[in-house]
Design an enzyme around this catalytic site. Structure first.
Site, PDB file in Angstrom:
ATOM      1  N   ALA A   1      11.942 -66.918  32.743  1.00 44.17           N
ATOM      2  CA  ALA A   1      12.470 -68.219  32.313  1.00 44.17           C
ATOM      3  C   ALA A   1      12.268 -69.243  33.422  1.00 44.17           C
ATOM      4  CB  ALA A   1      13.950 -68.085  31.993  1.00 44.17           C
TER       5      ALA A   1
ATOM      6  N   GLY B   1      12.879 -63.102  31.982  1.00 41.15           N
ATOM      7  CA  GLY B   1      12.712 -63.445  30.563  1.00 41.15           C
ATOM      8  C   GLY B   1      11.383 -63.008  29.989  1.00 41.15           C
TER       9      GLY B   1
ATOM     10  N   GLU C   1      11.899 -59.514  29.063  1.00 40.76           N
ATOM     11  CA  GLU C   1      12.811 -59.534  27.903  1.00 40.76           C
ATOM     12  C   GLU C   1      12.044 -59.925  26.634  1.00 40.76           C
ATOM     13  OE1 GLU C   1      17.153 -60.739  29.468  1.00 40.76           O
ATOM     14  OE2 GLU C   1      15.546 -62.084  30.171  1.00 40.76           O
TER      15      GLU C   1
ATOM     16  N   GLU D   1      16.716 -60.955  38.014  1.00 42.23           N
ATOM     17  CA  GLU D   1      17.747 -61.997  37.902  1.00 42.23           C
ATOM     18  C   GLU D   1      18.830 -61.865  38.979  1.00 42.23           C
ATOM     19  OE1 GLU D   1      15.954 -61.853  33.772  1.00 42.23           O
ATOM     20  OE2 GLU D   1      16.276 -60.501  35.460  1.00 42.23           O
TER      21      GLU D   1
HETATM   22  N1  T1G Z   1      10.658 -70.698  37.069  1.00 39.02           N
HETATM   23  C1  T1G Z   1      10.179 -71.868  37.560  1.00 39.02           C
HETATM   24  N2  T1G Z   1       9.276 -71.973  38.582  1.00 39.02           N
HETATM   25  C2  T1G Z   1       8.851 -70.828  39.089  1.00 39.02           C
HETATM   26  C3  T1G Z   1       9.303 -69.559  38.642  1.00 39.02           C
HETATM   27  C4  T1G Z   1      10.237 -69.523  37.565  1.00 39.02           C
HETATM   28  N3  T1G Z   1      10.705 -68.381  37.064  1.00 39.02           N
HETATM   29  N4  T1G Z   1       8.690 -68.613  39.394  1.00 39.02           N
HETATM   30  C5  T1G Z   1       7.883 -69.274  40.256  1.00 39.02           C
HETATM   31  N5  T1G Z   1       7.980 -70.597  40.083  1.00 39.02           N
HETATM   32  C6  T1G Z   1       7.248 -71.656  40.815  1.00 39.02           C
HETATM   33  C7  T1G Z   1       7.622 -71.723  42.289  1.00 39.02           C
HETATM   34  O1  T1G Z   1       8.768 -72.507  42.484  1.00 39.02           O
HETATM   35  C8  T1G Z   1       6.372 -72.362  42.877  1.00 39.02           C
HETATM   36  O2  T1G Z   1       6.434 -73.724  42.599  1.00 39.02           O
HETATM   37  C9  T1G Z   1       5.240 -71.773  42.039  1.00 39.02           C
HETATM   38  O3  T1G Z   1       5.868 -71.318  40.823  1.00 39.02           O
HETATM   39  C10 T1G Z   1       4.576 -70.587  42.686  1.00 39.02           C
HETATM   40  O4  T1G Z   1       5.580 -69.659  43.034  1.00 39.02           O
HETATM   41  C11 T1G Z   1      16.393 -65.383  30.707  1.00 39.02           C
HETATM   42  C12 T1G Z   1      17.326 -66.195  33.118  1.00 39.02           C
HETATM   43  C13 T1G Z   1       6.428 -64.984  40.469  1.00 39.02           C
HETATM   44  C14 T1G Z   1       6.525 -63.465  42.405  1.00 39.02           C
HETATM   45  O5  T1G Z   1      13.139 -64.382  39.400  1.00 39.02           O
HETATM   46  O6  T1G Z   1       9.552 -64.263  42.301  1.00 39.02           O
HETATM   47  O7  T1G Z   1      14.092 -65.082  33.493  1.00 39.02           O
HETATM   48  O8  T1G Z   1       6.709 -74.510  44.888  1.00 39.02           O
HETATM   49  O9  T1G Z   1       5.271 -69.908  45.522  1.00 39.02           O
HETATM   50  O10 T1G Z   1       4.528 -66.292  46.140  1.00 39.02           O
HETATM   51  O11 T1G Z   1      17.078 -63.421  31.725  1.00 39.02           O
HETATM   52  O12 T1G Z   1       7.515 -67.009  42.305  1.00 39.02           O
HETATM   53  O13 T1G Z   1       4.450 -74.490  43.839  1.00 39.02           O
HETATM   54  O14 T1G Z   1       6.213 -76.081  43.046  1.00 39.02           O
HETATM   55  O15 T1G Z   1       6.772 -68.117  44.580  1.00 39.02           O
HETATM   56  O16 T1G Z   1       2.830 -66.031  44.296  1.00 39.02           O
HETATM   57  C15 T1G Z   1      13.406 -64.474  36.670  1.00 39.02           C
HETATM   58  C16 T1G Z   1      10.793 -65.806  40.346  1.00 39.02           C
HETATM   59  C17 T1G Z   1      13.797 -65.851  36.267  1.00 39.02           C
HETATM   60  C18 T1G Z   1      10.790 -64.640  39.421  1.00 39.02           C
HETATM   61  C19 T1G Z   1       5.162 -65.578  42.488  1.00 39.02           C
HETATM   62  N6  T1G Z   1      12.161 -64.555  37.409  1.00 39.02           N
HETATM   63  N7  T1G Z   1       9.472 -66.057  40.913  1.00 39.02           N
HETATM   64  O17 T1G Z   1       5.259 -65.631  43.867  1.00 39.02           O
HETATM   65  O18 T1G Z   1       4.285 -67.973  44.283  1.00 39.02           O
HETATM   66  S1  T1G Z   1      15.404 -65.820  35.550  1.00 39.02           S
HETATM   67  C20 T1G Z   1      12.140 -64.510  38.754  1.00 39.02           C
HETATM   68  C21 T1G Z   1       8.988 -65.245  41.891  1.00 39.02           C
HETATM   69  C22 T1G Z   1      15.162 -65.288  33.950  1.00 39.02           C
HETATM   70  C23 T1G Z   1      16.202 -64.476  31.870  1.00 39.02           C
HETATM   71  C24 T1G Z   1      16.441 -65.066  33.192  1.00 39.02           C
HETATM   72  C25 T1G Z   1       7.684 -65.656  42.502  1.00 39.02           C
HETATM   73  C26 T1G Z   1       6.469 -64.910  41.921  1.00 39.02           C
HETATM   74  P1  T1G Z   1       5.928 -74.754  43.643  1.00 39.02           P
HETATM   75  P2  T1G Z   1       5.553 -68.921  44.464  1.00 39.02           P
HETATM   76  P3  T1G Z   1       4.147 -66.450  44.733  1.00 39.02           P
END
Ligand code: T1G
Length: 702
Positions: free
Chosen positions: A65, A104, A107, A127
């Site tokens: 998400a 998500g 999911e 999460e």
């Molecule tokens: N949402 C929005 N932006 C995201 C994002 C996300 N989930 N993940 C990454 N970005 C942006 C980040 O801010 C950066 O932006 C760019 O993408 C590159 O990321 C319903 C509620 C995937 C392993 O916890 O762990 O789903 O700085 O620099 O090192 O239950 O990003 O360039 O503007 O980190 O290659 C759960 C979070 C969400 C994963 C990639 N997902 N992301 O790492 O690149 S909660 C996460 C990461 C959810 C549901 C719930 C890492 C990555 P900018 P980056 P990277």
């Protein structure tokens, strides 16, 4: 004119191919949800379609998400609405996962009737690392697919598992070696040929449910990463609800997810998530950074730091030479590197073949001239200005002018060191933190002559060795050490002089959330390291007494900490257990008496308040002086390099959560009581009178 949808639907024979294309990480934001809902509706209306296949563009399925949407009410359709359309579809829906499928995204895939993944896919529900619980059915569908116990373990760890492991536990139906899309299309055709229909995950049951033993075991296993946290309780409640009828369980999850989103812990962890990404951006850098290629790295100095840095570059697939004119030091370094890799193999992080391959990348040499063909030279010799200048100056004789030189100094002037060479513009600080191959933080120190091009290269180097870069101006102790010395550690010593014991101070700050208290850290690193660093620092600036009088006296007495069996604590038989040492208490009492400091009972609350407020106050000075660019950078430094609890967001975020007016009032209180070191930073007074915050200060600077 409406933006093109990040979701497309193509008809490939009887297969409806839905593709998500939302770079950079295919985050499932509102547009993606709208696109998925519309695509599912179209497939429902097209009788020619027998199967739906969901794939993504790029190297990963999706990062989940969109975290940017969490601070505002979620716009419909929700992910749950999309999932309901998928789960109740009249035809089977298949998800094909390449690379990461997190949160998500997993999911979404679990709501599909079938899942394929390529071998190196990574599937997880991270999460909890954001202080929330999976909120789109993850706590209800994962237990139905892999069992309640395994689901709890996966959600509490937050760590992804591989495609192969996912197949072995029934999370995916097939692991694909070759081209994923081809394999997925033939899988779909097989479903059609075999007349296999939808297989709603929600119709499965969770047997057995989550019993207390399983909960206790999982909490014990993740105790370290969940120290001081509370999200885990909500996760357990949600998974317990998975034995209810699906819709009821989903409602329980939704309520708990909402609750977790509002918790301070989640606000703090989301702050750190974005702060780490913001720190990775170099202000004022031209967008197109000239790629700086590093094939070979030379590290001068085979001490603990030099050896750890060598491992970091070998792990990144680079050839490394470690240079030291003392053969015994080189031998110790090679032994250190071997045992580090042996323990990585033992912990199952890498296999033996990989360990040997990486060890073979690191060679020892005894002359600086051996660095001639290195693309990058990192100096990591003893913390002495003259020695470092001599080493750096000697490089000009044979290192081509365009090559970069970095210094791993933690205290000395990078500008002065750079000016010892003929290329000050290509010299910068790469301040690694021990253990250098493990600690995520990399303080990039910008000397007054360091060029933007060299800084951009430093950022590329940080990305290469998987470190979180934070830029610091070249000043006394940079960001982290300045705050540690002038704030946090200094105040902990002051408390010892006033009557607290090392054990009490350390226990209070461990309770606050640090992995280890200041005196224990000092003993681990060696009190002499601190004393030598301060001697170097005093050449730049002085500090009024008392300033580390206890640690410096221990160094004088050879009580250097764990490595000598005595420091702030006693360590028996080379052990690691820190035992109180009555003689140290007597030594501290004498130092107090010398300064006319009255000793008294001190509460744990006062210890924590004073150490943390002292940290925050110096943090504000570091911002005022422009040493750190953002308050959030300071939070990254302290959470990824100094063990400040991530779930409190870092010292500056923590100050905001306490309220700047309260912080200012308490600092003024201690200023009256304790004088000099408690002079409130002007920035804190300014933010307090403006009823503002460090977050607001950062926003205004953007
Ligand atoms: N949402 C929005 N932006 C995201 C994002 C996300 N989930 N993940 C990454 N970005 C942006 C980040 O801010 C950066 O932006 C760019 O993408 C590159 O990321 C319903 C509620 C995937 C392993 O916890 O762990 O789903 O700085 O620099 O090192 O239950 O990003 O360039 O503007 O980190 O290659 C759960 C979070 C969400 C994963 C990639 N997902 N992301 O790492 O690149 S909660 C996460 C990461 C959810 C549901 C719930 C890492 C990555 P900018 P980056 P990277």
């Amino acid at each position: 004119m409406r933006n093109p949808s990040p979701v497309s639907l193509d008809k490939q024979g009887a297969v409806g191919l839905i593709r998500i294309d939302n770079p950079p990480v295919n985050a499932i934001n509102h547009d993606v949800r709208v696109g998925l809902a519309e695509a599912m509706a179209q497939t429902a209306r097209n009788p020619e379609l027998k199967v739906v296949l969901i794939v993504s563009t790029g190297e990963l399925f999706s990062a989940g998400a969109d975290i940017n949407e969490f601070d505002r009410p979620l716009a419909e359709p929700s992910l749950q609405t999309v999932q309901a359309a998928i789960e109740t579809a009249r035809i089977p829906v298949v998800a094909a996962i390449r690379g990461l499928a997190l949160g998500g995204a997993l999911e979404l895939a679990m709501a599909c009737h079938y899942r394929l993944a390529n071998k190196n896919a990574k599937l997880g529900l991270p999460e909890i690392t954001l202080g929330i619980i999976p909120g789109a059915g993850g706590t209800q569908r994962l237990p139905r697919l892999v069992g309640a116990g395994r689901a709890l373990d996966m959600i509490l760890s937050g760590a992804p598992i591989s495609g192969s492991e996912a197949a072995s536990i029934g999370l995916v139906d097939e692991v694909v070696e070759g081209d994923l899309l081809d394999a997925a299309m033939s899988f779909c055709r097989r479903l059609i040929d075999d007349g296999l229909g939808p297989r709603p995950t929600c119709n499965r049951t969770v047997r057995p449910g989550l019993d207390d033993a399983a909960v206790a075991e999982a909490l014990h296993k993740h105790a370290r990463s969940l120290k001081g946290r509370s999200t885990q309780a909500l996760v357990i409640d949600a998974i317990r609800a998975a034995t209810l009828p699906f819709a009821e369980g989903l409602a329980v999850e939704a309520a708990l997810a909402q609750k977790s989103l509002a918790m301070r812990e989640s606000l703090a962890l989301r702050h750190v998530f974005f702060a780490e990404r913001a720190a990775g951006k170099l202000d004022g850098a031209p967008t197109e950074a000239k790629p700086f290629e590093i094939r070979r790295v030379a590290i001068i100095g085979a001490g603990t730091m030099g050896s750890g840095i060598a491992i970091a570059f070998a792990d990144a697939g680079r050839d490394v030479i470690v240079i030291d004119n003392a053969q015994p030091a080189l031998a110790r370094s090679q032994e250190f590197i071997r045992s580090a890799y042996a323990s990585s193999v033992q912990r199952g992080r890498i296999d033996q073949k990989t360990a040997e391959e990486r060890i073979s990348r690191i060679a020892g040499r005894t002359t600086v001239a051996d660095a001639a063909d290195a693309d990058l030279v990192i100096e990591a010799v003893f913390e002495d200005m003259d020695l470092k200048k001599q080493v750096l100056a000697s490089l000009d004789a044979f290192l081509p002018a365009e090559r970069l030189i970095a210094t791993n100094t933690s205290t000395l002037s990078v500008t002065e060191l750079g000016r010892a060479t003929a290329r000050p513009g290509r010299v910068f600080g790469l301040h690694f933190f021990s253990p250098a191959n493990v600690t995520k933080l990399l303080e990039i120190v910008r000397g007054r002559d360091t060029s933007m091009e060299a800084l951009q290269a430093a950022f590329q180097i940080a990305k290469l060795v998987k470190k979180i870069p934070v830029v610091s101006r070249d000043a006394f102790g940079f960001i982290g050490n300045r705050m540690m010395l002038d704030g946090y550690f200094r105040e902990s010593e002051q408390l010892l002089l006033e009557g607290a014991s090392p054990a009490q101070v350390d226990a209070a700050l461990k309770q606050f959330g640090f992995a280890m208290g200041p005196q224990r850290v000092s003993d681990l690193g060696g009190t002499d390291v601190g004393t030598k660093a301060r001697i170097q620092l005093y050449k730049r600036e002085s500090r009024p007494d008392p300033y580390f009088v206890i640690a410096d006296r221990l160094t004088e007495l050879g009580m250097l900490g764990q490595k000598t069996g005595r420091g702030f604590y006693r360590y028996e038989n080379g052990g690691r257990e820190a035992l109180p040492d009555p003689e140290v208490i007597r030594l501290i009492e004498a130092l107090s008496a010398e300064r006319g400091i009255a000793r008294r009972e001190i509460s744990d609350e006062e210890i924590v308040e004073r150490c943390i407020l002292a940290l925050i106050n110096v943090g504000a000075l570091v911002l005022e002086e422009g040493i750190a660019a953002r308050a959030s950078d300071i939070d990254v430094v302290w959470t990824s390099g100094y063990g400040f609890p991530r779930h409190l967001g870092g010292p500056m975020f923590y100050a905001d959560s306490l309220g700047i007016s309260h912080v200012a009032e308490r600092i003024r209180h201690y200023h009256k009581k304790l004088g000099h070191y408690w002079q409130p930073a002007t920035l804190i007074e300014r933010l307090a009178s403006a009823k503002s915050s460090f977050e607001e200060w950062d926003r205004q600077k953007v």
